[in-house]
Design an enzyme around this catalytic site. Structure first.
Site, PDB file in Angstrom:
ATOM      1  N   GLU A   1      13.660   2.782   9.057  1.00  0.00           N
ATOM      2  CA  GLU A   1      14.085   1.603   8.286  1.00  0.00           C
ATOM      3  C   GLU A   1      15.310   2.135   7.640  1.00  0.00           C
ATOM      4  O   GLU A   1      15.271   2.908   6.505  1.00  0.00           O
ATOM      5  CB  GLU A   1      13.063   1.089   7.399  1.00  0.00           C
ATOM      6  CG  GLU A   1      13.553  -0.255   6.972  1.00  0.00           C
ATOM      7  CD  GLU A   1      12.742  -0.949   5.737  1.00  0.00           C
ATOM      8  OE1 GLU A   1      12.177  -0.314   5.090  1.00  0.00           O
ATOM      9  OE2 GLU A   1      12.414  -2.089   6.031  1.00  0.00           O
TER      10      GLU A   1
ATOM     11  N   CYS B   1      14.116  -7.339   4.436  1.00  0.00           N
ATOM     12  CA  CYS B   1      12.910  -6.455   5.296  1.00  0.00           C
ATOM     13  C   CYS B   1      12.988  -6.928   6.731  1.00  0.00           C
ATOM     14  O   CYS B   1      12.565  -6.130   7.574  1.00  0.00           O
ATOM     15  CB  CYS B   1      11.593  -7.053   4.675  1.00  0.00           C
ATOM     16  SG  CYS B   1      11.339  -8.737   4.483  1.00  0.00           S
TER      17      CYS B   1
ATOM     18  N   ARG C   1       5.625   3.329   2.337  1.00  0.00           N
ATOM     19  CA  ARG C   1       5.106   4.565   1.619  1.00  0.00           C
ATOM     20  C   ARG C   1       4.455   4.086   0.346  1.00  0.00           C
ATOM     21  O   ARG C   1       3.266   4.782   0.012  1.00  0.00           O
ATOM     22  CB  ARG C   1       6.639   5.548   1.319  1.00  0.00           C
ATOM     23  CG  ARG C   1       6.038   6.881   0.555  1.00  0.00           C
ATOM     24  CD  ARG C   1       7.232   7.416   0.354  1.00  0.00           C
ATOM     25  NE  ARG C   1       7.845   7.859   1.137  1.00  0.00           N
ATOM     26  CZ  ARG C   1       7.921   9.518   1.542  1.00  0.00           C
ATOM     27  NH1 ARG C   1       7.453  10.231   0.596  1.00  0.00           N
ATOM     28  NH2 ARG C   1       8.596   9.811   2.433  1.00  0.00           N
TER      29      ARG C   1
ATOM     30  N   GLU D   1       3.259  -6.404   1.740  1.00  0.00           N
ATOM     31  CA  GLU D   1       4.500  -6.933   2.472  1.00  0.00           C
ATOM     32  C   GLU D   1       5.317  -5.716   2.520  1.00  0.00           C
ATOM     33  O   GLU D   1       6.114  -5.388   1.574  1.00  0.00           O
ATOM     34  CB  GLU D   1       5.150  -8.169   1.660  1.00  0.00           C
ATOM     35  CG  GLU D   1       4.298  -9.428   1.632  1.00  0.00           C
ATOM     36  CD  GLU D   1       4.079  -9.929   3.156  1.00  0.00           C
ATOM     37  OE1 GLU D   1       4.745  -9.631   4.154  1.00  0.00           O
ATOM     38  OE2 GLU D   1       3.212 -10.636   3.203  1.00  0.00           O
TER      39      GLU D   1
ATOM     40  N   LYS E   1       5.275  -6.891 -12.228  1.00  0.00           N
ATOM     41  CA  LYS E   1       6.405  -5.700 -12.312  1.00  0.00           C
ATOM     42  C   LYS E   1       7.229  -5.766 -11.659  1.00  0.00           C
ATOM     43  O   LYS E   1       7.328  -5.432 -10.241  1.00  0.00           O
ATOM     44  CB  LYS E   1       5.569  -4.117 -12.307  1.00  0.00           C
ATOM     45  CG  LYS E   1       6.767  -3.175 -12.774  1.00  0.00           C
ATOM     46  CD  LYS E   1       6.282  -1.723 -12.352  1.00  0.00           C
ATOM     47  CE  LYS E   1       6.959  -1.425 -10.892  1.00  0.00           C
ATOM     48  NZ  LYS E   1       8.399  -1.209 -11.126  1.00  0.00           N
TER      49      LYS E   1
HETATM   50  P1  NAD Z   1       9.648   0.674  -3.367  1.00  0.00           P
HETATM   51  O1  NAD Z   1       8.583   0.660  -2.599  1.00  0.00           O
HETATM   52  O2  NAD Z   1      10.472   1.747  -3.550  1.00  0.00           O
HETATM   53  O3  NAD Z   1       9.330  -0.170  -4.476  1.00  0.00           O
HETATM   54  C1  NAD Z   1       8.823  -1.369  -4.645  1.00  0.00           C
HETATM   55  C2  NAD Z   1       8.360  -1.732  -5.946  1.00  0.00           C
HETATM   56  O4  NAD Z   1       7.133  -0.580  -6.207  1.00  0.00           O
HETATM   57  C3  NAD Z   1       9.255  -1.486  -7.089  1.00  0.00           C
HETATM   58  O5  NAD Z   1       8.862  -2.255  -8.287  1.00  0.00           O
HETATM   59  C4  NAD Z   1       8.640  -0.118  -7.747  1.00  0.00           C
HETATM   60  O6  NAD Z   1       9.079   0.368  -8.881  1.00  0.00           O
HETATM   61  C5  NAD Z   1       7.350   0.022  -7.436  1.00  0.00           C
HETATM   62  N1  NAD Z   1       6.598   1.363  -6.978  1.00  0.00           N
HETATM   63  C6  NAD Z   1       7.135   2.605  -6.699  1.00  0.00           C
HETATM   64  N2  NAD Z   1       6.023   3.263  -6.493  1.00  0.00           N
HETATM   65  C7  NAD Z   1       5.052   2.783  -7.173  1.00  0.00           C
HETATM   66  C8  NAD Z   1       3.580   3.262  -7.249  1.00  0.00           C
HETATM   67  N3  NAD Z   1       3.246   4.560  -6.870  1.00  0.00           N
HETATM   68  N4  NAD Z   1       2.552   2.473  -7.448  1.00  0.00           N
HETATM   69  C9  NAD Z   1       2.962   1.136  -7.897  1.00  0.00           C
HETATM   70  N5  NAD Z   1       4.348   0.549  -7.935  1.00  0.00           N
HETATM   71  C10 NAD Z   1       5.030   1.358  -7.533  1.00  0.00           C
HETATM   72  O7  NAD Z   1      10.682  -0.427  -2.261  1.00  0.00           O
HETATM   73  P2  NAD Z   1      11.943  -1.043  -2.780  1.00  0.00           P
HETATM   74  O8  NAD Z   1      13.231  -0.098  -2.477  1.00  0.00           O
HETATM   75  O9  NAD Z   1      12.115  -1.464  -4.018  1.00  0.00           O
HETATM   76  O10 NAD Z   1      12.221  -2.231  -1.670  1.00  0.00           O
HETATM   77  C11 NAD Z   1      12.607  -2.045  -0.280  1.00  0.00           C
HETATM   78  C12 NAD Z   1      11.466  -2.261   0.586  1.00  0.00           C
HETATM   79  O11 NAD Z   1      10.888  -3.091   0.485  1.00  0.00           O
HETATM   80  C13 NAD Z   1      11.928  -1.854   1.968  1.00  0.00           C
HETATM   81  O12 NAD Z   1      11.089  -1.240   2.422  1.00  0.00           O
HETATM   82  C14 NAD Z   1      11.599  -3.343   2.475  1.00  0.00           C
HETATM   83  O13 NAD Z   1      11.547  -3.557   3.850  1.00  0.00           O
HETATM   84  C15 NAD Z   1      10.601  -3.995   1.626  1.00  0.00           C
HETATM   85  N6  NAD Z   1      10.550  -5.285   1.670  1.00  0.00           N
HETATM   86  C16 NAD Z   1       9.382  -5.998   2.210  1.00  0.00           C
HETATM   87  C17 NAD Z   1       9.256  -7.183   2.432  1.00  0.00           C
HETATM   88  C18 NAD Z   1       8.517  -8.101   3.266  1.00  0.00           C
HETATM   89  O14 NAD Z   1       8.083  -9.343   2.924  1.00  0.00           O
HETATM   90  N7  NAD Z   1       7.709  -7.356   4.237  1.00  0.00           N
HETATM   91  C19 NAD Z   1      10.404  -8.170   1.660  1.00  0.00           C
HETATM   92  C20 NAD Z   1      11.227  -7.464   0.999  1.00  0.00           C
HETATM   93  C21 NAD Z   1      11.345  -5.965   0.711  1.00  0.00           C
END
Ligand code: NAD
Length: 492
Positions: free
Chosen positions: A393, A294, A239, A259, A183
């Protein structure tokens, strides 16, 4: 490729299940271009029924296709062909990626697409390398572990590097013989559909690589909770990662790779060679992708004696990036992904200034030729560990600067109460560099550089609330296998 006309790009929408596009009636989500906010397409929202269809399809393909059973070198050959097709498709994939994300097309063409292809090739090479072990037993027995794929892996990706992040999930899972239901983020849903099409074209059996569209609450949650999903791999916020981990615990104690977010320090000692280069590294690590990375180096910790000098240089560099659309050749400061995210950046900077931080530069939107949300690189000084911009962040081009006098003080400031994703250390003293490497609680520490190279063997992943497990490296491949112990008694 450094430009394209956004009006000429057609997107294919829908879910991709069993090697075909599937679109069903029901709620849809509008998808906007970050560069100008224009809605250019929509995606259907997969509900529990659609997830059931996608996962069952993947399970059937896993059980009945040859994918998990063929000679691993044959699987590797298919995946190498997949990588070749991705690389050869750059002229289609790069504008598709740039259109809907924050990636300037020049970067998408020169980095995101080739890096995606190379990541797939890297994991193809793993397919026949890890099969299990033979144990030392007496001669009446043969004891061994057999590495087996899990079955169907649920993968959830963020929006900041849509192709690259998805490929880090999908490639090791496929190489190990699994089926995948991916997804993507509802904000960047289209480029991975092309990836799935190319996988089928390369010879990955239909149903082995599926894409479902939708939001987190409906689609993501239903995916991770589905009983046939044997393992979940997720990249996104801390979160959401915690919510997914709870869902996996409730619905089958499924293993998770998470991640998550970061608030990574960059520590500069007064002996760091070539301060101009250091300043450029620091600036690049927070302005690249407008800070929406990230591992963005968002907390600068500087030895007091050079703090002003370094701040001046960074301030000069912060005026260089040119805000613009992802399809314009001049853009070096891409848009913030959405208006709410830009408003959140403004609010955190505003609260930080209200609590005593000094705005050295930035702190406002950038002028750009399009109505997207652009935010100028921002440097905040006179901050404390309690300042919002130091704790949270931000996911934008906002750098805070704190000073220190001793190594211990630098280590104390580097330790974030929650995050431990990455860190940078800049010094000419090797002994000091090693002391810092040992002392910093983070999944990656870069010394006299910041950011990864194309060495895929070096894994990435966070400590503390920045995550569990690794992407890339041997570790990410092994995390897609489970090990079955077998003991054969020969005395029959
Ligand atoms: P997000 O957590 O809002 O969403 C990520 C994904 O999770 C999306 O596809 C979203 O639709 C899905 N999602 C949201 N709620 C969900 C749930 N309850 N159950 C299942 N799936 C759910 O994050 P974002 O805004 O898309 O990305 C930014 C974040 O990602 C930042 O915190 C960044 O640090 C992190 N990030 C981490 C890495 C790493 O390698 N550590 C890499 C890239 C981004």
């Amino acid at each position: 490729m450094d430009r394209f006309d956004p009006a000429t790009i057609n997107v294919r929408s829908g879910h991709f299940i069993g090697g075909e596009y599937v679109d069903v009636h029901g709620p849809r989500i509008d998808v906007a271009r970050p560069s100008d906010g224009a809605v250019y397409a929509s995606v259907p929202v997969a509900d529990a029924e659609l997830i059931e269809r996608a996962v069952q399809n993947a399970w059937t393909a896993f059980r009945t296709s040859s994918w998990a059973r063929i000679a691993p070198r044959e699987r590797a050959r298919v995946l190498r062909r997949f990588a070749d097709l991705v690389a050869a498709d750059a002229a289609t994939l790069a504008p598709l990626e740039a259109l809907g994300s924050t990636r300037p097309v020049r970067d998408a063409f020169n980095w995101d697409v080739p890096f995606t292809a190379e990541g797939i090739r890297f994991y193809a090479e793993f397919a026949d390398k890890i099969g299990g072990d033979v144990a030392a037993t007496d001669h009446d027995h043969l004891g061994m572990t057999i590495a087996e794929p899990y079955g169907v892996i649920g993968a959830i990706a963020p929006w900041n590097f849509p192709l690259v992040m998805a490929s880090w999930k999908v490639a090791p899972a496929l190489a190990a013989g699994n089926a995948v239901v991916l997804k993507p983020s509802e904000m960047t849903p289209f480029s991975v559909l092309r990836l799935a099409e190319l996988a089928v074209e390369a010879g990955v059996p239909p149903g082995i690589f599926n894409v479902v569209q939708g939001d987190g609450r409906t689609t993501g949650d239903a995916l991770v909770r589905h009983p046939r999903i044997a393992k979940v791999t997720f990249t996104g916020s801390t979160r959401t990662g915690a919510a997914i981990m709870a869902a996996c615990a409730e619905t089958g104690t499924k293993p998770v790779t998470l991640e998550l977010g970061g608030k990574s320090p960059q520590i500069v000692f007064a002996d760091a060679p070539r301060l101009d280069d250091v300043a450029r590294r620091i600036a690049g690590a927070i302005t690249g992708n407008a800070g929406q990375v990230c591992v963005a180096g968002s907390r600068l910790l500087v030895e007091r004696s050079i703090a002003d000098e370094l701040a001046d240089r960074i301030q000069r560099l912060f005026s260089e990036p040119r805000a613009g659309a992802t399809w314009s050749p001049d853009t070096t400061l891409p848009p913030i992904i959405s208006e709410p995210q830009a408003a959140r950046i403004e609010a955190i900077v505003g609260r930080s200034v209200a609590s005593g931080a000094t705005l050295r530069c930035g702190g406002h939107r950038a002028d750009a030729a399009t109505p997207g949300a652009f935010y100028m690189p921002t440097l905040l000084t006179d901050v404390t560990p309690q300042t919002d911009a130091v704790r949270e962040e931000i996911f934008g081009p906002v750098l805070t600067l704190q000073t220190f006098d001793t190594e211990d003080a630098a280590l104390a400031l580097a330790a974030h109460p929650d995050y431990g994703l990455a860190a940078g250390v800049h010094t000419a003293d090797l002994g000091r560099a090693l002391r810092m490497v040992r002392g910093i609680e983070a999944g990656t520490v870069w010394v006299n550089r910041y950011g990864r190279t194309s060495d895929f063997m070096i894994p990435t992943g966070g400590f503390k609330r920045s995550g569990i497990g690794k992407d890339l490296g041997r570790q990410a491949y092994e995390a897609n296998l489970r090990f079955k112990s077998v003991l054969i008694d020969a005395r029959v």
